[in-house]
Design a protein around this motif. Structure first.
Motif, PDB file in Angstrom:
ATOM      1  N   SER A   1       2.136   4.319  -3.703  1.00 46.74           N
ATOM      2  CA  SER A   1       0.988   4.981  -4.302  1.00 46.74           C
ATOM      3  C   SER A   1       1.509   6.179  -5.057  1.00 46.74           C
ATOM      4  CB  SER A   1      -0.007   5.406  -3.218  1.00 46.74           C
ATOM      5  OG  SER A   1       0.632   6.292  -2.352  1.00 46.74           O
TER       6      SER A   1
ATOM      7  N   TYR B   1       0.818  -1.216   0.000  1.00 46.56           N
ATOM      8  CA  TYR B   1       0.000   0.000   0.000  1.00 46.56           C
ATOM      9  C   TYR B   1       0.853   1.268   0.000  1.00 46.56           C
ATOM     10  CZ  TYR B   1       0.927   0.748   4.944  1.00 46.56           C
ATOM     11  OH  TYR B   1       1.553   0.985   6.118  1.00 46.56           O
ATOM     12  N   GLU B   2       2.099   1.163   0.500  1.00 48.20           N
ATOM     13  CA  GLU B   2       2.944   2.381   0.540  1.00 48.20           C
ATOM     14  C   GLU B   2       3.228   2.893  -0.873  1.00 48.20           C
ATOM     15  OE1 GLU B   2       3.433  -0.600   3.105  1.00 48.20           O
ATOM     16  OE2 GLU B   2       5.115  -0.618   1.727  1.00 48.20           O
TER      17      GLU B   2
END
Ligand code: DI6
Ligand code: FE
Length: 405
Positions: free
Chosen positions: A46, A43-44
């Motif tokens: 982005s 998720y980091e």
């Protein structure tokens, strides 16, 4: 954030030739820092996504054997050869490499640069991100340095990685006519040390052949290169077998190139030394050769096979590495995965650069080609000679932005 790119929906191919869909690649500060199925993206990560739309993404192509810095043309020799005269006879009559030497010595550095630039630009347009460029049409210190300076400048002005190879032992120049031993002494005692001092070359190559340099002359040059800690390569067994590949392998050569006449002893020595076989189907085609390199036996022995253009005015006037891939499949029976590895992982090994380029693995330089109209990896070889639209990245920077969207 600057200096980062996220590619998604890419079709990639692994070392076994297996295609992988929906791949994502994250590039940061010029390196690949994450790679995997896009559903597994952490998720980091982005950032703005670059959608490859399911099209093929490969490592940047590596042309690991070229003589692309040259002056003039040898179209007149092509006419003679079409009329049946052989490459060897033309060379013996003072044509061949020596006619390119004459033209190169007359050209200024600027002229040489201007004439060579379109060749490297054409390679870049076809997905090449690293190119090896040999000297060998100067054959004296001043002109060999001129060639290598042009090779360096071509890299700087196109952004492509250039590996510079000193091929002073390409032919015996006219001023040393019938004095090959004296020329090799001059090469070893004056030219090579000066080239090394100027840091003008990364690798040393020898044209070891019945019409080139003998086995003992080749070994003298290898010893000299070893003393200077320079890696070696060898033009070996192209027109005849003189045992050059076994000799080169015994000196830990990065690659032996051509190899149409390679024998089992050479194959064994190359396999043991981890020396890459560089196949040059353009020269095979252009010289109308019939003897093929022993592909099946090299494959069985575990010798890695690379493919290159050999771009040069005498035996392979082409700039198309994708065309060479197609020829390697058709003429030499390489498989599609072997052809792709031949211009990526194996070509990187042939230059000693396998730690930094040639795969899409994490930690590698982000040299990447997006083949926007290819949805089956076989297409890279199948559509022979076509210049396919693509987007090329070198060290994380997009080089072209052609027809992608
Ligand atoms: N083998 C080749 O294919 C090129 N050099 C070499 O040693 C040909 C170079 C030329 O003909 O100009
Ligand atoms: Fe060559």
């Amino acid at each position: 954030m600057a200096n980062q790119t996220l590619l998604v929906n890419a079709l990639t191919i692994d070392a076994t030739g297996t295609e992988q869909n929906h791949q994502a690649l994250f590039i940061r500060e010029g390196k690949i820092t994450w790679r995997g199925h896009q559903d597994d993206l952490p998720y980091e990560i982005s950032t703005e996504r670059f959608d490859c739309r399911g099209a093929l993404v490969t490592p940047g192509l590596i042309d690991c054997h070229t003589h692309l810095v040259y002056a003039g043309s040898r179209a007149n020799e092509y006419r003679k050869r079409l009329n049946g005269m052989s490459y060897q006879v033309i060379a013996q009559q003072g044509g061949g490499i020596l006619s390119s030497v004459e033209q190169l010595r007359l050209a200024s550095e600027e002229e040489l640069f201007t004439q060579s630039l379109p060749r490297i630009q054409s390679m870049v347009a076809q997905g090449v991100t690293t190119v090896e460029i040999k000297s060998g049409y100067g054959l004296n210190l001043k002109n060999e340095l001129k060639m290598l300076a042009v090779a360096k400048r071509l890299g700087e002005c196109t952004g492509i990685r250039v590996v510079k190879t000193f091929l002073g032992a390409h032919a015996v120049p006219e001023e040393f006519l019938n004095r090959a031993a004296d020329y090799v002494d001059y090469l070893c005692s004056e030219m090579l040390p000066a080239i090394d001092e100027a840091k003008a070359a990364d690798v040393v190559d020898v044209f070891s052949e019945s019409i080139g340099f003998s086995l003992s002359q080749t070994e003298q040059i290898f010893q000299c290169a070893r003393a200077l800690d320079l890696p070696i390569k060898c033009h070996a067994e192209q027109l005849s077998n003189i045992g050059a590949s076994a000799l080169a392998a015994s000196y830990g050569a990065l690659s032996c190139d051509h190899l149409e006449h390679l024998d089992d002893a050479g194959i064994k020595a190359m396999a043991e030394a981890g020396t890459v076989a560089v196949l040059l189907p353009g020269a095979f085609y252009f010289l109308n050769e019939t003897k093929k390199p022993p592909i099946e036996r090299m494959r069985a022995a575990g010798v890695g096979m690379a493919i290159a253009t050999d771009c040069n005015p005498g035996s392979s006037p082409t700039t198309s590495l994708p065309l060479m891939m197609s020829m390697a499949c058709r003429f030499f029976s390489l498989t599609i995965p072997e052809a792709i590895a031949g211009v990526t992982t194996q070509a990187a090994r042939a230059l000693g650069l396998q730690q930094t380029i040639g795969t899409l693995d994490v930690g590698m330089h982000a040299d990447i080609v997006c083949w926007s109209s290819i949805f089956d990896s076989a297409d890279l070889c199948y559509q022979f000679g076509n210049r396919l639209p693509h987007k090329t990245m070198i060290a994380g920077q997009w080089q072209t932005d052609r027809n992608f969207n």
